[in-house]
Design an enzyme around this catalytic site. Sequence first.
Site, PDB file in Angstrom:
ATOM      1  N   ASP A 169      21.264   9.619  30.021  1.00  0.00           N
ATOM      2  CA  ASP A 169      21.175   9.509  31.474  1.00  0.00           C
ATOM      3  C   ASP A 169      22.373   9.368  31.819  1.00  0.00           C
ATOM      4  O   ASP A 169      23.129   8.318  32.569  1.00  0.00           O
ATOM      5  CB  ASP A 169      20.388   8.140  31.481  1.00  0.00           C
ATOM      6  CG  ASP A 169      20.039   8.020  33.122  1.00  0.00           C
ATOM      7  OD1 ASP A 169      20.397   8.774  34.002  1.00  0.00           O
ATOM      8  OD2 ASP A 169      19.458   7.068  33.249  1.00  0.00           O
ATOM      9  N   PRO A 227      23.713   1.844  40.284  1.00  0.00           N
ATOM     10  CA  PRO A 227      23.120   1.958  38.950  1.00  0.00           C
ATOM     11  C   PRO A 227      23.681   3.218  38.214  1.00  0.00           C
ATOM     12  O   PRO A 227      23.477   4.152  38.904  1.00  0.00           O
ATOM     13  CB  PRO A 227      21.693   1.601  39.087  1.00  0.00           C
ATOM     14  CG  PRO A 227      21.275   1.548  40.443  1.00  0.00           C
ATOM     15  CD  PRO A 227      22.385   2.054  41.210  1.00  0.00           C
TER      16      PRO A 227
END
Length: 444
Positions: free
Chosen positions: A310, A329
């Site tokens: 990710d 984020p």
Amino acid sequence: MVVDLNIVDVKMLQGGLLVEGGISVDDGRIVKVGKEVNLPASSERIDGEGLVALPGMIDAHVHLRDLRLSYKEDFLTGTSAAACGGFTTVLDMPNSDPKTDSLKHLEMRRRAARGRVLVNVGFYACFPEEQEETERLAESPIVGFKINLSDPWSRLNFDDDDVLSSALRLAATHDRLVAVHAEDHLALMERERELRAKGADRPEDFLRLHPPEVEVSAVHRVLRIAEGSRPRLHFCHVSTAEAVRAIAEAKRRGLRVTCEVTPHHLFLTEEAVSRLGGIAIMSPPLRSPKIAGDLWKMVKGGLIDIIADDHAPHALEEKEAESLWDVRPGIPGLETTLPLLLDRVNRGELSLWDLTRLLSSRPAELFHLRGKGSLGEGFDGDVVLVDLRERWVIDSSKFKSKAKYSPFDGTEVVGRPVKTFVAGTLVMEGGEIVAEPGCGRLLS
Ligand code: DOR
Ligand code: ZN
Ligand code: ZN
């Protein structure tokens, strides 16, 4: 026959043991693996100096950004980071700007990437609004569809079970994999309202916004809805042991479902959020030591299919925003994952064979990446040479990624990728890029 390249004096895994030998690559493919005396003559010879050769790592979850988000990362910097981290193939997420939600935008993305990538790149797409466009995308060169339940990237309302069900059915009809970020959007919105009303604005409040149950309930919901059409389902960055157990149970019931976990959910915990603030914020967020420990056991026990980064780069200002509600984020991961896992190999916590399975052979299998995931004859010449002995300290200021920060900064690790080959071209050597952009291919 004279082949293009012999990589000699390397150790390779065979039946769980490291054996000495070499690899011959011709026209981008591995044509011979064996003792040096048995290799064909070659026009180029690279001495591996006793390093360990592994099949190139595959990262199934990367946000390469570029286009209007080039200030965060672009195809060249993202794939440079990949090569330096030992990755030879990365799969790009569709929340770019514009989103990869139509053939036109997919082509725009491929055009921007062409000639600018150092490693192989595959593309995910979001579900568009119109069914005909979805059908066209399903037949186009994408690796799969991505649904982010937590933060709608698609104009479809996936809070509605029928909408989600139709999307999964359509993907199943075309045998397209669907990757899911499973966090319950309605619960998140409700929590955000409550927290904002209370004036919550500390980094730790992000953990209260995204508690484990928000993930667990979303995983259960998707699994229930998938029972009808049985698509190839893949859960991204699963961060709770309970979600992994639900997925394992669904596998036992015969659903075609897999999952990934990230190094940050394995090796960091909530404590880092108080210590580092925005630099340790990603969604789903870091969890308790108990959960992280359980996830690591599940990785070793084979309940988790793959490890993925990710890799979600943002500008430093977006990570250090004054208010929590403005912090973006996501963290970069391409340059830390393999070293962190090699370090676990050195500590005796993971076998090299399992590392290769989690980061190369199994991702190749899951995403149907032909020619990837093995150093066997006939496979692509995507190879990484690793030094299992080098002791060093992670320093994000040296990253090739534009995101020069990491919650792993200052961590001492043993083990490092030192040479990366893509289709037989040496792309990275000693932490530096040594090839021209364009040696990576766009997967089709
Ligand atoms: O932390 C995250 N960052 N989670 C996501 O789902 C999106 C990603 C991003 O694109 O920045
Ligand atoms: Zn996600
Ligand atoms: Zn992501």
